[in-house]
Write a protein that holds these residues in place. Structure first.
Motif, PDB file in Angstrom:
ATOM      1  N   GLN A 175     -33.266-100.912 152.124  1.00  0.00           N
ATOM      2  CA  GLN A 175     -32.317-100.385 153.098  1.00  0.00           C
ATOM      3  C   GLN A 175     -30.957-101.029 152.916  1.00  0.00           C
ATOM      4  N   GLY A 176     -30.956-102.311 152.610  1.00  0.00           N
ATOM      5  CA  GLY A 176     -29.688-102.990 152.410  1.00  0.00           C
ATOM      6  C   GLY A 176     -28.894-102.375 151.273  1.00  0.00           C
ATOM      7  N   ASP A 177     -29.590-102.028 150.186  1.00  0.00           N
ATOM      8  CA  ASP A 177     -28.855-101.471 149.053  1.00  0.00           C
ATOM      9  C   ASP A 177     -28.339-100.076 149.342  1.00  0.00           C
ATOM     10  N   ILE A 178     -29.149 -99.295 150.021  1.00  0.00           N
ATOM     11  CA  ILE A 178     -28.660 -97.964 150.390  1.00  0.00           C
ATOM     12  C   ILE A 178     -27.447 -98.083 151.296  1.00  0.00           C
ATOM     13  N   ALA A 179     -27.538 -99.007 152.259  1.00  0.00           N
ATOM     14  CA  ALA A 179     -26.426 -99.167 153.187  1.00  0.00           C
ATOM     15  C   ALA A 179     -25.171 -99.603 152.455  1.00  0.00           C
ATOM     16  N   ARG A 180     -25.343-100.519 151.512  1.00  0.00           N
ATOM     17  CA  ARG A 180     -24.161-100.987 150.783  1.00  0.00           C
ATOM     18  C   ARG A 180     -23.490 -99.852 150.033  1.00  0.00           C
ATOM     19  N   THR A 181     -24.309 -99.043 149.352  1.00  0.00           N
ATOM     20  CA  THR A 181     -23.732 -97.916 148.617  1.00  0.00           C
ATOM     21  C   THR A 181     -22.988 -96.994 149.568  1.00  0.00           C
ATOM     22  N   PHE A 182     -23.632 -96.696 150.687  1.00  0.00           N
ATOM     23  CA  PHE A 182     -23.039 -95.786 151.659  1.00  0.00           C
ATOM     24  C   PHE A 182     -21.684 -96.302 152.128  1.00  0.00           C
ATOM     25  N   PHE A 183     -21.660 -97.570 152.550  1.00  0.00           N
ATOM     26  CA  PHE A 183     -20.426 -98.073 153.146  1.00  0.00           C
ATOM     27  C   PHE A 183     -19.318 -98.231 152.121  1.00  0.00           C
ATOM     28  N   LEU A 184     -19.701 -98.627 150.904  1.00  0.00           N
ATOM     29  CA  LEU A 184     -18.665 -98.743 149.870  1.00  0.00           C
ATOM     30  C   LEU A 184     -18.053 -97.388 149.575  1.00  0.00           C
ATOM     31  N   LEU A 185     -18.915 -96.372 149.479  1.00  0.00           N
ATOM     32  CA  LEU A 185     -18.402 -95.033 149.195  1.00  0.00           C
ATOM     33  C   LEU A 185     -17.491 -94.557 150.316  1.00  0.00           C
ATOM     34  N   ALA A 186     -17.945 -94.755 151.572  1.00  0.00           N
ATOM     35  CA  ALA A 186     -17.128 -94.305 152.696  1.00  0.00           C
ATOM     36  C   ALA A 186     -15.797 -95.039 152.713  1.00  0.00           C
ATOM     37  N   SER A 187     -15.858 -96.338 152.481  1.00  0.00           N
ATOM     38  CA  SER A 187     -14.640 -97.118 152.561  1.00  0.00           C
ATOM     39  C   SER A 187     -13.672 -96.750 151.438  1.00  0.00           C
ATOM     40  N   LEU A 188     -14.218 -96.443 150.273  1.00  0.00           N
ATOM     41  CA  LEU A 188     -13.356 -96.006 149.172  1.00  0.00           C
ATOM     42  C   LEU A 188     -12.604 -94.746 149.553  1.00  0.00           C
ATOM     43  N   ALA A 246     -16.177 -91.914 162.271  1.00  0.00           N
ATOM     44  CA  ALA A 246     -17.202 -90.879 162.323  1.00  0.00           C
ATOM     45  C   ALA A 246     -18.324 -91.173 161.346  1.00  0.00           C
ATOM     46  N   VAL A 247     -17.979 -91.691 160.204  1.00  0.00           N
ATOM     47  CA  VAL A 247     -19.000 -91.843 159.180  1.00  0.00           C
ATOM     48  C   VAL A 247     -19.639 -93.226 159.229  1.00  0.00           C
ATOM     49  N   SER A 248     -18.801 -94.260 159.043  1.00  0.00           N
ATOM     50  CA  SER A 248     -19.388 -95.591 158.872  1.00  0.00           C
ATOM     51  C   SER A 248     -19.944 -96.153 160.156  1.00  0.00           C
ATOM     52  N   SER A 249     -19.180 -96.033 161.231  1.00  0.00           N
ATOM     53  CA  SER A 249     -19.625 -96.634 162.475  1.00  0.00           C
ATOM     54  C   SER A 249     -20.943 -96.009 162.915  1.00  0.00           C
ATOM     55  N   LYS A 250     -21.004 -94.691 162.799  1.00  0.00           N
ATOM     56  CA  LYS A 250     -22.223 -94.011 163.195  1.00  0.00           C
ATOM     57  C   LYS A 250     -23.389 -94.405 162.289  1.00  0.00           C
ATOM     58  N   ALA A 251     -23.121 -94.457 160.998  1.00  0.00           N
ATOM     59  CA  ALA A 251     -24.199 -94.792 160.065  1.00  0.00           C
ATOM     60  C   ALA A 251     -24.702 -96.211 160.314  1.00  0.00           C
ATOM     61  N   ALA A 252     -23.767 -97.129 160.598  1.00  0.00           N
ATOM     62  CA  ALA A 252     -24.201 -98.497 160.866  1.00  0.00           C
ATOM     63  C   ALA A 252     -25.121 -98.537 162.067  1.00  0.00           C
ATOM     64  N   GLY A 253     -24.722 -97.778 163.101  1.00  0.00           N
ATOM     65  CA  GLY A 253     -25.577 -97.721 164.274  1.00  0.00           C
ATOM     66  C   GLY A 253     -26.969 -97.237 163.928  1.00  0.00           C
ATOM     67  N   PHE A 254     -27.050 -96.229 163.055  1.00  0.00           N
ATOM     68  CA  PHE A 254     -28.360 -95.686 162.749  1.00  0.00           C
ATOM     69  C   PHE A 254     -29.175 -96.578 161.842  1.00  0.00           C
ATOM     70  N   PHE A 255     -28.529 -97.208 160.872  1.00  0.00           N
ATOM     71  CA  PHE A 255     -29.292 -98.142 160.033  1.00  0.00           C
ATOM     72  C   PHE A 255     -29.876 -99.242 160.901  1.00  0.00           C
ATOM     73  N   LEU A 256     -29.030 -99.720 161.823  1.00  0.00           N
ATOM     74  CA  LEU A 256     -29.469-100.798 162.697  1.00  0.00           C
ATOM     75  C   LEU A 256     -30.591-100.318 163.606  1.00  0.00           C
ATOM     76  N   LEU A 257     -30.448 -99.115 164.134  1.00  0.00           N
ATOM     77  CA  LEU A 257     -31.464 -98.586 165.034  1.00  0.00           C
ATOM     78  C   LEU A 257     -32.789 -98.463 164.307  1.00  0.00           C
ATOM     79  N   LEU A 258     -32.739 -97.959 163.088  1.00  0.00           N
ATOM     80  CA  LEU A 258     -33.975 -97.839 162.319  1.00  0.00           C
ATOM     81  C   LEU A 258     -34.623 -99.202 162.110  1.00  0.00           C
ATOM     82  N   THR A 259     -33.782-100.174 161.726  1.00  0.00           N
ATOM     83  CA  THR A 259     -34.343-101.512 161.522  1.00  0.00           C
ATOM     84  C   THR A 259     -34.979-102.029 162.789  1.00  0.00           C
ATOM     85  N   LEU A 260     -34.284-101.838 163.907  1.00  0.00           N
ATOM     86  CA  LEU A 260     -34.788-102.414 165.151  1.00  0.00           C
ATOM     87  C   LEU A 260     -36.054-101.713 165.615  1.00  0.00           C
ATOM     88  N   VAL A 261     -36.052-100.394 165.662  1.00  0.00           N
ATOM     89  CA  VAL A 261     -37.218 -99.753 166.269  1.00  0.00           C
ATOM     90  C   VAL A 261     -38.430 -99.824 165.357  1.00  0.00           C
TER      91      VAL A 261
END
Lengths: 102, 522, 541
Positions: B92-105, B278-293
């Motif tokens: 999950q960490g690697d997927i998240a990293r790819t996602f956020f780097l792409l969004a930030s780019l 819209a993209v990163s903040s929401k995605a972070a929330g969901f990655f975190l939610l998945l990890t937590l639940v």
């Protein structure tokens, strides 16, 4: 007079938290809103220290340092934005912040 | 019997700090500092692209490519926790990293154009964006509530000035202030939840819970909290703590009833930052939610499932219905994002339902988030091409009238983005929704599926309403109505944005027909 | 890959590819765009005819199959599987025929921004050919939705009055139907554990595992309402007439003629054979709703004054017949429904085409403002008469065989006699509105409005480039009417084998009407797919 137990501290911290919470929701002055945010965080600090002390575990106290740092940074940013807004709108009241509409 | 001296203890401790594991975040932060220094001390340029802006884009692109190669070529299939259990590195960490780097780019690319058109300072924008991304990447690898909180606050604190970046515009400042107040409120709620968990965890008998294993555990680590919740699913304090933490997260996702800020903040902030939110903040929330639940909160999932179900249904319906009434495009996109958050919550519920085998539902969340990334960045990139005279915030539907005739390529790419978001075949959004339907059906979430269907039908109204504005002939105006300003000038300096737009449009289309490697891992 | 497989693949991809080429290079060059559009529409027409003629009607499986396994989403069993069977081959050919006619009509029309119009129409054509060529159920659905955005854009840009709001309205309504049917298809995919998501694998899986009766009811209900909205089943029919009245001619032809058949094709090929108990329990409701289509919408059609609106409502009414054939749940009824679908697709698109020609010559579509056109345009009158007789269901055209088979199937089962009588009233209704339209438009004296419109124009009869699309549709229609065997062999083999796989009673007797030429080997039921496995009832629920 009975002894002061950790529960008293917890109740106090919850009171602080709720006063702060209601303050954010109900206050009209933006500066006071920011102050209420700080009050909430301080209530949480108190609760953390109490829990940490009553179970003789240092994690809570360390966490408090992080929270204090974050609170300071937050209030710095908040005040900066508020000052910039004040320069434009000449008011710190929330009902004057009504430029964004549908 | 060996006695460990202080130095030995430190050494054991220090060995667990695997700094190499977080090299992307570290290099990103170093790059951020570099961008700031270059902007401060570098040569002053008035040309179309500033040095620090281009440097920022280059650094992030390089990091993204290197990270992808590193990840794909070296087969990382382990799950490892480092820093004494503070961080957890894995898939999950690697997927998240790819996602956020792409969004930030992409945000940096759009940001360059925005900063150029607005003549704002460049260095701080990219610095803050990169720091926020580093924080997001750390957030999704956290394994301890302290790290979670610190990373979350880093991200939030980086976002507040970004939302208020346009200091000449009252809307931007007001949006920043609203975001700050709501954000601070929700993070205080989150913190109270963590405090409850800590309180019960550190002294379980005092609060009516049964003790878990030994006492030398880290009371705020996910494992400990997971055990605690598993053994005491009925404790009121614990349940309260869990609900408070989820409320704090719901703010970031924009789930009801914490979605009030979305429309206003999206409206006021600069367009690249709206995209970032819209993209990163929401995605972070969901990655975190998945990890937590699926991690610490697994023990109380019987209690959480109906709660999240109600929240999801309400979110979907509110998001779609409110978006129908909006005239401003950014507000509409924000509220439609709320609806998408609702759909994703259904997928999260499905992942909770499949106890040990939640891989399918988790994969659906990842896939949906990526498709949402492609479509949203596409739409926001097209929106950032528009050039306003003074402020950037008020893009209404009327500004897009007849775009198909004036600039057919821009219009067609925008059409692809909107259709993908709406879930129309043959674009990627449809596949994402199809997989979501499948997983929800297997998890027997029938009522949620009904509300999803209703939501998608309602969303056709506003998505196709926008398409209608773009493609159909405009309604004839009366003579005394003022003409709307034509935004679509200054289309000469858009090289990199055009490339991004075309790339994402093609990807959205191709993923709708052929999912290839993505589908196999499903 | 054999030549036929290449033709099959090409018939889907060449229109889409030419649309992309037009969009990329020739948006401003109308002449080139027209040339490319000719290719885009003639190729599927030729493909349809060739593949239909090469189809062996006694084969109850798929011929000319193409299969691409690795399309992704392997877990859901989705593959790219094309093929034609006895039911889809005539429909595929019909789609090609109607497509070519609509395309040629569009090429010669005077729409502005014609390149964009032709590109969108080619996309739609590509989707239509894909619908009937796909074996995999997911791609069947995908190709239908492929046509959604082009329809929306075409109605909104080139449509008639109120086009902006009608385009949005029709899209919302059709998306609702599509999503409900998607729910049903997802439910089918999840509840039946088969390797691939296409009909043969699903029927194998259901044969071995069985599907509980309440599950069948629910899934069939979802599919019925979802597909029903897409086919304008009463009471979900209101979108159809408004949409067809407002849409440009070629779009109405393609949509009413071909795209609407998507839902019925799905119900007959997927829902009815796989969910026989569901079909039985919903059967009565289907019959009543279909009667609503026939009688209620029929009455509405009689009251229409606008020609296109009348044709649109009329097509909704004829879909009622198809639903009647479906609701009986017998192979005769289902075969009749398919036959009617083929013929109706041709006849209704011919009607829309001719209404366009009439509109060009009389200036309006309101029938009380027309009259006496027959003297000036005898050829147009002939074509219109042929189309009207086809719509009414007179022998000589394919519609007759379909309706006849449906009525036979209604009559074959007791308890359905009242439906038969009421449905037969539908013929009278179509006769009323059809013949009245003909009378009003072509006979009688000219009205003032028409005289005013025609004052300075030279009103000519159908030119050769207008006759071509009409003849392209009329010839197959006549062929279908005079020699139905070429289509019905394949339909029968396929339908009777499919319906008998899961339903041991082999519902409905196939009884030949005595006047048809003898058909060989019809009583032979194709062997079920797995001899040794009996269907179990009461499996997972």
């Amino acid at each position: 007079m009975e002894n002061v137990t950790p529960s008293h501290y917890i109740v106090l911290s919850l009171c602080l938290f709720s006063i702060g919470f209601l303050g954010v929701l109900l206050r009209r002055n933006l500066l006071l809103m920011l102050m209420s945010l700080e009050l909430m965080l301080n209530g949480i600090n108190l609760a953390l220290v109490t829990f940490s002390r009553s179970s003789l575990n240092l994690d809570g106290s360390i966490f408090v340092f992080f929270i204090m740092t974050v609170a300071a940074a937050e209030v710095a940013v908040g005040l900066a934005i508020l000052v910039a807004l004040f320069k434009k709108r000449r008011s710190v009241f929330s009902e004057d912040m009504n430029v964004i509409t549908n | 019997m060996e006695v460990m001296t202080n130095m030995d203890a430190f050494q054991v401790f220090a060995e667990d700090n695997m700094w190499r594991q977080i090299w992307p975040e570290l290099s990103l932060v170093l790059g951020a500092v570099l961008v700031l220094l270059v902007d401060l001390f570098g040569p002053k340029q008035q040309k179309k692209s500033s040095l620090s802006g281009s440097l920022a884009v280059l650094i992030q692109a390089f990091l993204l490519v290197y990270h992808l190669l590193d990840y794909l070529l070296l087969n990382h299939t382990f799950e490892r926790s480092s820093f004494s259990g503070m961080l957890c590195h894995g898939f999950q960490g690697d997927i998240a990293r790819t996602f956020f780097l792409l969004a930030s780019l992409c945000v940096s690319i759009m940001g360059n154009r925005y900063l150029f058109l607005n003549r704002s300072r460049v260095g701080e924008f990219h610095h803050l964006t990169m720091v926020a991304t580093a924080g997001l990447m750390l957030l999704c690898q956290s394994n301890n509530f302290i790290v979670l909180f610190v990373a979350l606050e880093t991200v939030a604190l980086a976002f507040y000035p970004l939302v208020a970046y346009n200091t000449n515009s009252e809307k931007s400042l007001e949006a920043g202030l609203k975001y700050l107040i709501f954000g601070a409120l929700s993070s205080a709620l989150l913190l109270l939840g963590i405090v409850f968990l800590y309180g019960v965890g550190s002294n379980p008998e005092a609060w009516g819970a049964s003790a878990t294993y030994d006492n030398s555990r880290d009371y705020l680590s996910f494992e400990y909290v997971g055990d605690l919740l598993f053994n005491n699913p009925d404790n009121l304090f614990l349940r309260g703590g869990v609900v408070l933490i989820l409320s704090g997260l719901a703010f970031k996702i924009g789930a009801a009833p914490f979605q009030i800020w979305v429309a206003d903040v999206y409206h006021g902030s600069p367009t690249p930052i709206t995209a970032f939110l819209a993209v990163s903040s929401k995605a972070a929330g969901f990655f975190l939610l998945l990890t937590l639940v699926n991690g610490p909160f697994f023990g109380v999932s019987d209690f959480l499932l109906p709660l999240i179900g109600v929240v999801a249904t309400f979110t979907i319906l509110f998001g779609n219905l409110a978006a129908c009434t909006q005239q401003n495009i950014k507000r509409m996109l924000g509220l439609s994002g709320v609806a998408h958050a609702g759909y994703l919550l259904v997928a999260v519920m499905a992942s909770m339902h499949f106890a040990g085998d939640s891989d399918r539902a988790v994969w659906v969340v990842y896939f949906y988030l990526f498709i949402y990334l492609f479509a949203s960045i596409l739409i926001f990139a097209v929106m950032s091409l528009a050039h306003f005279e003074n402020t950037d915030e008020d893009q209404q539907f009327e500004h897009y009238q007849g775009l198909l005739k004036k600039h057919p390529w821009i219009a067609l790419s925008l059409l692809v983005g909107i259709a993908s978001l709406a879930g129309i075949p043959p674009f990627g959004g449809f596949i994402a929704k199809l997989m979501l339907f499948n997983v929800a059906f297997e998890a027997k979430l029938h009522w949620s599926m009904v509300s999803m269907v209703l939501g998608v039908v309602i969303s056709i109204y506003y998505y196709f309403g926008w398409i209608r504005e773009i493609c159909f002939q405009p309604k004839p105006k009366f003579d005394d109505e003022e003409k709307d300003q034509d935004l679509w000038l200054r289309l000469d300096q858009i090289g990199l944005i055009k490339f991004t737009i075309i790339c994402f449009a093609v990807v959205s289309f191709v993923l709708g027909i052929w999912q290839g490697p993505f589908g196999d891992a499903f | 890959m054999s030549l036929q497989q290449i033709i099959l693949l090409g018939s889907i991809f060449i229109p889409a590819f030419s649309a992309i080429v037009i969009l990329l290079f020739f948006l401003n060059n109308e002449r080139r765009a027209k040339e490319i559009a000719y290719v885009a529409f003639i190729f599927p027409f030729a493909a349809g005819i060739i593949l239909f003629l090469n189809f062996d009607p006694l084969n109850d499986g798929y011929s000319h199959e193409i299969l691409f396994e690795r399309m992704g989403l392997h877990e859901l069993g989705i593959t790219f599987h094309l093929g034609l069977n006895g039911v889809s081959a005539p429909l595929f050919a019909m789609a090609g025929v109607v497509g070519m006619s609509a395309g040629i009509a569009a090429i010669h029309s005077n729409a502005d921004r014609k390149s964009l119009y032709l590109a969108l129409l080619s996309f739609m054509q590509s989707g239509l050919m894909g619908i009937f060529a796909s074996v995999d159920i997911f791609f069947y659905y995908l190709f239908h939705e492929f046509a959604l955005i082009p329809t929306f854009l075409m109605i909104g840009i080139w449509g008639g009055r109120d086009r902006r709001s009608i385009a949005l309205e029709i899209t919302i309504y059709l998306t609702l139907g599509a999503l409900i049917s998607l729910g049903g298809l997802v439910a089918l995919n999840v509840m039946v554990d088969s390797a691939k998501f296409d009909f043969p694998s699903l029927s194998n899986a259901i044969l071995s595992d069985g599907l509980g009766s309440s599950t069948q009811n629910k899934i069939f209900g979802l599919l019925l309402f979802g597909f029903g909205i897409l086919v304008a089943l009463f009471p979900f029919h209101t979108w159809a007439a408004r949409g067809y009245e407002c849409a440009p001619t070629s779009v109405s032809m393609l949509h009413a003629g071909v795209l609407k058949k998507f839902g019925l094709y799905g119900l007959i090929q997927i829902a009815l054979p796989l969910l026989p108990e569901g079909g039985q329990s919903w059967g009565a409701y289907i019959l009543w709703l279909a009667l609503g289509n026939v009688l209620f919408v029929g009455a509405v059609t009689i009251a229409q004054n606008n020609l296109k609106s009348m044709i649109g409502n009329g097509s909704v009414m004829h879909m009622g017949y198809c639903f009647l054939g479906l609701g009986v749940c017998s192979s005769l009824g289902a075969s009749g429904a398919i036959m009617l679908m083929c013929a109706h697709g041709l006849s209704v698109s011919l009607m829309f085409l001719l209404s366009h020609y009439i509109h060009l010559r009389s200036g309006s579509l309101e029938m009380n403002e027309m009259g006496g056109l027959g003297g000036q345009t005898p050829i147009l009158a002939c074509f219109f008469a042929a189309a009207t007789f086809a719509t009414i269901g007179l022998p000589g055209f394919g519609n007759f065989w379909g309706e006849f088979a449906i009525f036979l199937s209604l009559g074959a089962q007791e308890g359905h006699f009242v439906f038969l009588v009421l449905a037969a009233l539908g013929i009278i209704i179509s006769a009323i509105f059809g013949l009245r339209a003909m009378a009003r438009i072509f006979y009688g004296t000219k009205t003032d409005e028409m005289i005013a419109y025609q004052k300075n124009k030279k009103i000519s009869d159908l030119r050769s480039k207008e006759i071509l699309p009409a003849a392209v549709i009329l010839l197959p229609l006549l062929l279908l009417g005079l020699w139905p065997k070429m289509v019905s062999d394949g339909i029968d083999t396929n339908v009777s084998s499919q319906l008998s796989i899961l339903n041991e009673e082999g519902v409905g007797d196939y009884a030949l009407p005595p006047c048809c030429p003898p058909q060989v080997e019809l009583k032979k039921k194709a062997p079920p797919l797995m001899d040794s496995i009996k269907p179990e009832n009461g499996g997972n629920d």
